[in-house]
Design a protein around this motif. Structure first.
Motif, PDB file in Angstrom:
ATOM      1  N   UNK A  51       0.836  -1.198   0.000  1.00 49.78           N
ATOM      2  CA  UNK A  51       0.000   0.000   0.000  1.00 49.78           C
ATOM      3  C   UNK A  51       0.874   1.253   0.000  1.00 49.78           C
ATOM      4  N   UNK A  52       0.347   2.320  -0.574  1.00 51.76           N
ATOM      5  CA  UNK A  52       1.079   3.584  -0.652  1.00 51.76           C
ATOM      6  C   UNK A  52       0.252   4.705  -0.038  1.00 51.76           C
ATOM      7  N   UNK A  53       0.869   5.403   0.925  1.00 47.17           N
ATOM      8  CA  UNK A  53       0.329   6.669   1.413  1.00 47.17           C
ATOM      9  C   UNK A  53       1.084   7.751   0.664  1.00 47.17           C
ATOM     10  N   UNK A  54       0.406   8.438  -0.244  1.00 47.56           N
ATOM     11  CA  UNK A  54       1.033   9.484  -1.057  1.00 47.56           C
ATOM     12  C   UNK A  54       0.867  10.822  -0.337  1.00 47.56           C
ATOM     13  N   UNK A  55       1.956  11.566  -0.246  1.00 51.40           N
ATOM     14  CA  UNK A  55       1.945  12.759   0.595  1.00 51.40           C
ATOM     15  C   UNK A  55       1.857  14.059  -0.208  1.00 51.40           C
ATOM     16  N   UNK A  56       1.088  14.986   0.356  1.00 45.15           N
ATOM     17  CA  UNK A  56       0.969  16.332  -0.182  1.00 45.15           C
ATOM     18  C   UNK A  56       1.704  17.274   0.764  1.00 45.15           C
ATOM     19  N   UNK A  57       2.835  17.801   0.326  1.00 41.51           N
ATOM     20  CA  UNK A  57       3.559  18.769   1.152  1.00 41.51           C
ATOM     21  C   UNK A  57       4.331  19.723   0.251  1.00 41.51           C
ATOM     22  N   UNK A  58       4.375  20.962   0.670  1.00 43.66           N
ATOM     23  CA  UNK A  58       5.015  21.999  -0.136  1.00 43.66           C
ATOM     24  C   UNK A  58       6.499  22.132   0.158  1.00 43.66           C
ATOM     25  N   UNK A  59       6.871  21.969   1.428  1.00 42.20           N
ATOM     26  CA  UNK A  59       8.259  22.237   1.823  1.00 42.20           C
ATOM     27  C   UNK A  59       8.637  21.353   3.001  1.00 42.20           C
ATOM     28  N   UNK A  60       9.932  21.358   3.328  1.00 43.47           N
ATOM     29  CA  UNK A  60      10.417  20.693   4.530  1.00 43.47           C
ATOM     30  C   UNK A  60      11.568  21.525   5.081  1.00 43.47           C
ATOM     31  N   UNK A  61      11.848  21.405   6.389  1.00 45.82           N
ATOM     32  CA  UNK A  61      12.927  22.210   6.958  1.00 45.82           C
ATOM     33  C   UNK A  61      14.310  21.848   6.427  1.00 45.82           C
ATOM     34  N   UNK A  62      14.489  20.606   5.989  1.00 45.22           N
ATOM     35  CA  UNK A  62      15.799  20.191   5.481  1.00 45.22           C
ATOM     36  C   UNK A  62      15.973  20.488   3.998  1.00 45.22           C
ATOM     37  N   UNK A  63      14.873  20.561   3.246  1.00 50.09           N
ATOM     38  CA  UNK A  63      14.952  20.716   1.793  1.00 50.09           C
ATOM     39  C   UNK A  63      14.427  22.052   1.283  1.00 50.09           C
ATOM     40  N   UNK A  64      13.783  22.827   2.143  1.00 47.63           N
ATOM     41  CA  UNK A  64      13.169  24.070   1.698  1.00 47.63           C
ATOM     42  C   UNK A  64      11.928  23.787   0.878  1.00 47.63           C
ATOM     43  N   UNK A  65      11.609  24.692  -0.034  1.00 45.38           N
ATOM     44  CA  UNK A  65      10.427  24.507  -0.883  1.00 45.38           C
ATOM     45  C   UNK A  65      10.678  23.358  -1.846  1.00 45.38           C
TER      46      UNK A  65
END
Length: 272
Positions: A51-65
């Motif tokens: 199974x796959x949980x596909x994620x919706x996210x714009x940015x992360x603290x380690x990678x930026x936008x």
């Protein structure tokens, strides 16, 4: 010196106070989503396939936008069309540029199980998640003592929410009540170095009781990795950045699954 995790937790506490003042629990409970049925994340992740949980996210603290062109509704539709089993939505604003409205918008767009991905510290956030249309919440053992984790899990269950409990290392398993927890995620990313080791999840899962849904999280980039995890007993994966960086995340999800299938099947003999 405070760590990044300490900073996120401190910022989250401020957000909770502000939101509680702006939208009290009674107002949240008036939401039509609050009293509606929820979809079982556990059922969605117990499949014959990985199974796959596909994620919706714009940015992360380690990678930026990660994704400047950020259209929540379009991403949700792409994931559903590509066969995602569930969708995770980042709602943390300060470090991940998320928003509660992203979750509500995804709920209005698709009928897959929705996971609220945030730093859940307070029962208010559970009520908020329910009002926004979430089916499940993430509970991170690294930021919760054992009793607090147990109490939040119980409160979420009473609200009809599933819980994905996340650990980062073996030591955090001591915080887990396996009579209560049904879905366990292991984050493959080292919180101190941000290095990723796909085998890390397997090392932790070796110490987890049978019957628990096993979810490998973070840093997954290839179908070969997905096939490897499935072959070693992992039930589901949570994939975010790899999909978010793709021009068409739905197509990328299809490609990962197709690649995983080629590595799962034994080689076929060449035709004469």
């Amino acid at each position: 010196m405070s760590t990044l995790l300490d900073q996120i937790v401190a910022a989250t506490r401020e957000v909770i106070q502000r939101r509680r003042a702006e939208v009290p629990p009674a107002e949240l409970e008036a939401s039509p989503f609050f009293h509606g049925p929820t979809l079982s994340l556990e059922r969605a992740l117990r499949r014959e396939h990985l199974a796959v949980i596909a994620e919706i996210k714009k940015a992360s603290p380690s990678r930026g936008v990660i994704r400047p062109d950020f259209d929540v509704a379009d991403l949700a539709r792409q994931y559903k069309a590509a066969g995602a089993d569930a969708v995770s939505v980042l709602t943390e604003p300060a470090f991940f540029q998320g928003s509660p409205e992203h979750l509500a918008l995804a709920r209005r767009t698709i009928d897959l199980p929705l996971l609220r991905k945030d730093f859940i510290l307070d029962p208010y956030q559970l009520v908020e998640a329910r009002a926004l249309g979430a089916d499940a919440v993430l509970l991170i053992a690294a930021v919760l003592e054992r009793d607090r984790l147990h109490d939040l899990h119980q409160a979420a269950t009473e609200l009809g929410l599933s819980c994905l409990v996340e650990v980062h290392d073996l030591a955090e398993l001591d915080r887990i009540d396996f009579d209560q927890v049904r879905i366990l995620g292991v984050n493959n990313r080292n919180l101190r170095t941000f290095a990723v080791n796909v085998d890390h999840a397997l090392e932790v899962f070796a110490h987890v009781p049978e019957g628990i849904v096993r979810v490998a999280e973070s840093g997954l980039r290839s179908g070969r990795e997905l096939a490897y995890l499935r072959a070693h007993g992992v039930d589901a994966v949570l994939i975010g950045e790899t999909l978010m960086r793709a021009p068409a995340p739905g197509d990328k999800l299809r490609a990962l699954r197709a690649e995983a299938e080629t590595h799962r099947r034994p080689p076929q003999p060449a035709r004469p």
